[in-house]
Design an enzyme around this catalytic site. Structure first.
Site, PDB file in Angstrom:
ATOM      1  N   CYS A  88       0.838  -1.201   0.000  1.00  0.00           N
ATOM      2  CA  CYS A  88       0.000   0.000   0.000  1.00  0.00           C
ATOM      3  C   CYS A  88       0.880   1.261   0.000  1.00  0.00           C
ATOM      4  CB  CYS A  88      -0.993  -0.025   1.151  1.00  0.00           C
ATOM      5  SG  CYS A  88      -2.392   1.096   0.894  1.00  0.00           S
ATOM      6  N   HIS A 181      -3.660  -5.146   0.767  1.00  0.00           N
ATOM      7  CA  HIS A 181      -3.128  -5.477   2.087  1.00  0.00           C
ATOM      8  C   HIS A 181      -3.114  -6.987   2.319  1.00  0.00           C
ATOM      9  CE1 HIS A 181      -2.681  -1.489   4.015  1.00  0.00           C
ATOM     10  NE2 HIS A 181      -3.614  -1.137   3.153  1.00  0.00           N
ATOM     11  N   GLU A 183      -1.422  -8.614   4.443  1.00  0.00           N
ATOM     12  CA  GLU A 183      -1.334  -8.933   5.876  1.00  0.00           C
ATOM     13  C   GLU A 183      -2.712  -9.037   6.511  1.00  0.00           C
ATOM     14  OE1 GLU A 183      -2.017  -4.572   5.984  1.00  0.00           O
ATOM     15  OE2 GLU A 183      -0.981  -5.967   4.642  1.00  0.00           O
TER      16      GLU A 183
END
Length: 210
Positions: A88, A181, A183
């Site tokens: 990002c 994202h 994660e």
């Protein structure tokens, strides 16, 4: 031996990134860490447009000290030929570090009522993302800025349906970036219709020999 990955920030500042790296098999380090095997640039606020030659118009949550530090670290790791993954904001840092510019605001890519949105993307055939996830897949979205002019050596390898670049890879250096994202798309955070973000972290660690 496990690769040592420098995660920009302080311990427990970015717990989801830290957990994802540890689950993938990394030793996570903080601070200077220029001797680490790889660098992960996490998400966050906007980069001050001074760093890419524009006037401030639509930026928010600016931290110039963080900008300067991450740009310096990114260029240091690139100069040493060490692996860099930008997520990002981190992809935007990678782009600016290589001389690129940003769109200070794009519509339709932000959170929805405080939660990540989802959208379809397409990946370049043969790219690292296509090898991991195929040519078409769904990712999360939580950003309002995007890449504009690409930095030296960066190639676009993934796009949203509206043409916004959502993934890049360097032509010659071990450097990659995604606008989404991963994660938040691994372990318990993965949605049934999205990709498994853990695969991207495993790919990154494979490029970081200890």
């Amino acid at each position: 031996m496990s690769p040592h990955i420098l995660l920009v920030g302080r311990p427990r500042q970015f717990p989801n990134y830290e957990r994802a790296l540890v689950r993938a098999g990394a030793v996570v380090r903080f601070g200077d860490g220029e001797d680490c095997d790889g660098l992960l640039l996490p998400g966050g606020g906007d980069i001050h447009p001074d760093f890419y030659g524009q006037t401030l118009r639509h930026c928010c949550q600016i931290d110039r000290e963080r900008d300067q530090r991450e740009l310096e670290l990114c260029r240091c790791f690139l100069a040493k030929g060490k692996a860099v993954l930008g997520i990002c904001r981190g992809m935007q840092v990678l782009n600016v570090a290589l001389g690129g510019t940003l769109l200070q605001h794009v519509e339709g890519h932000g959170c929805i009522r405080g939660r990540d949105g989802l959208h379809a993307v397409r990946a370049q055939s043969g790219s690292f993302l296509a090898q991991l996830y195929g040519r078409a897949f769904t990712v999360n979205t939580a950003h309002h800025q995007a890449l504009d002019q690409l930095g030296t050596g960066l190639l676009p390898v993934q796009w949203a349906e509206d043409g916004v670049v959502e993934g890049v890879a360097h032509q010659t250096l071990p450097a990659w970036g995604v606008q989404w994202h991963p994660e938040r798309l691994e372990e318990g955070g993965r949605k049934w219709d999205t990709v498994n973000g853990a695969l991207l972290f495993s790919f990154f660690l494979d490029q970081c020999p200890p």
